[in-house]
Design a protein around this motif. Sequence first.
Motif, mmCIF file in Angstrom:
data_model
loop_
_atom_site.group_PDB
_atom_site.id
_atom_site.type_symbol
_atom_site.label_atom_id
_atom_site.label_comp_id
_atom_site.label_asym_id
_atom_site.label_seq_id
_atom_site.Cartn_x
_atom_site.Cartn_y
_atom_site.Cartn_z
ATOM 1 N N ASN A 89 0.703 -1.275 0.085
ATOM 2 C CA ASN A 89 0.135 0.074 -0.061
ATOM 3 C C ASN A 89 0.989 1.142 0.131
ATOM 4 O O ASN A 89 0.475 2.153 -0.481
ATOM 5 N N PHE A 92 1.611 1.963 -3.676
ATOM 6 C CA PHE A 92 0.760 2.740 -4.332
ATOM 7 C C PHE A 92 0.735 4.233 -4.290
ATOM 8 O O PHE A 92 0.392 4.973 -5.312
ATOM 9 N N SER A 93 1.157 4.813 -2.920
ATOM 10 C CA SER A 93 1.268 6.102 -2.925
ATOM 11 C C SER A 93 2.535 6.685 -3.331
ATOM 12 O O SER A 93 2.654 8.091 -3.511
ATOM 13 N N TYR A 103 -4.284 1.758 -10.207
ATOM 14 C CA TYR A 103 -4.435 1.958 -8.789
ATOM 15 C C TYR A 103 -5.636 1.696 -8.185
ATOM 16 O O TYR A 103 -6.029 1.132 -7.090
ATOM 17 N N GLU A 132 3.462 -0.796 -13.604
ATOM 18 C CA GLU A 132 2.360 -1.913 -13.194
ATOM 19 C C GLU A 132 2.860 -3.393 -13.400
ATOM 20 O O GLU A 132 2.328 -4.005 -12.425
ATOM 21 N N ILE A 135 4.585 -3.837 -9.773
ATOM 22 C CA ILE A 135 3.605 -3.834 -8.661
ATOM 23 C C ILE A 135 2.843 -5.230 -8.661
ATOM 24 O O ILE A 135 2.626 -5.546 -7.609
ATOM 25 N N TRP A 167 -7.583 -6.754 -3.950
ATOM 26 C CA TRP A 167 -6.524 -6.819 -5.117
ATOM 27 C C TRP A 167 -7.058 -7.520 -6.267
ATOM 28 O O TRP A 167 -7.084 -7.108 -7.442
ATOM 29 N N SER A 170 -9.206 -6.571 -9.457
ATOM 30 C CA SER A 170 -8.530 -5.664 -10.472
ATOM 31 C C SER A 170 -8.502 -6.613 -11.662
ATOM 32 O O SER A 170 -7.679 -7.640 -11.919
#
Length: 233
Positions: A89, A92-93, A103, A132, A135, A167, A170
């Motif tokens: 997490n 993500f930021s 995201y 991407e 991640i 998750w 997605s």
Amino acid sequence: MSELYIAKNLLPLSILVIVLGSILATAFINPQKFKESKGSVVIAVIASIAIVFLGLNVTLNSVSMDFQADVKKNKVTKDSVEKLWIYPNQLFSEKTKARPEFYASLCYNNLDLYNLTQNLHTKITVDSTLEEQYISILLIQCWEDYLKLRHFDKTGDDVWLVNYIQWAQSSYLKAQFDRLKHNYSDTTIRLAELLFEYASTLPIPTKDPGVYKKQVQELLKDPRLIAIYKETP
């Protein structure tokens, strides 16, 4: 804990002294005369004390081992939460090259993110594709590490799966998984496929977080997941 350490180390030494004394007494004392003396009473008392010491030693060892196991489990739990939930997490930021809609797809229970990105069609670039992919690799690796650590962790399967099924909602992560899955173990692939399967029936956006728990309770009963757990002791 220092008192426990001292007691734990003194008890075996005390028992050793008593045993050696008993051996010497057996070698040099006449049994009949000894039986009629006060020494027999003393030795009987010492023998009884030795038994008590032995019982205490076993108990203290057991308590010490349980304490150490609990401390280790608490540390594994803390490390697991940081590695398998907080760190992803945090990424993500921090990462800025992946598309915003990518995201948002990992957090469909966040209505603000959903509303901000639902009409976005950000252009794909080399940088966004690579980020991407990175991640996605990390998230799928979290699932693999979870299977390895679940027995040493106090968090609980239901808590981890509630996090991970979010998750799995997605479609972007699913597409990455289809390309990357052969890099993972068989049990990880099967777990991921189950997560995607159960996540696919959840509403988008997910306004009621309670549906995650309900879905995970059904997932935990699935013989396919039970088989995965049995294969990763």
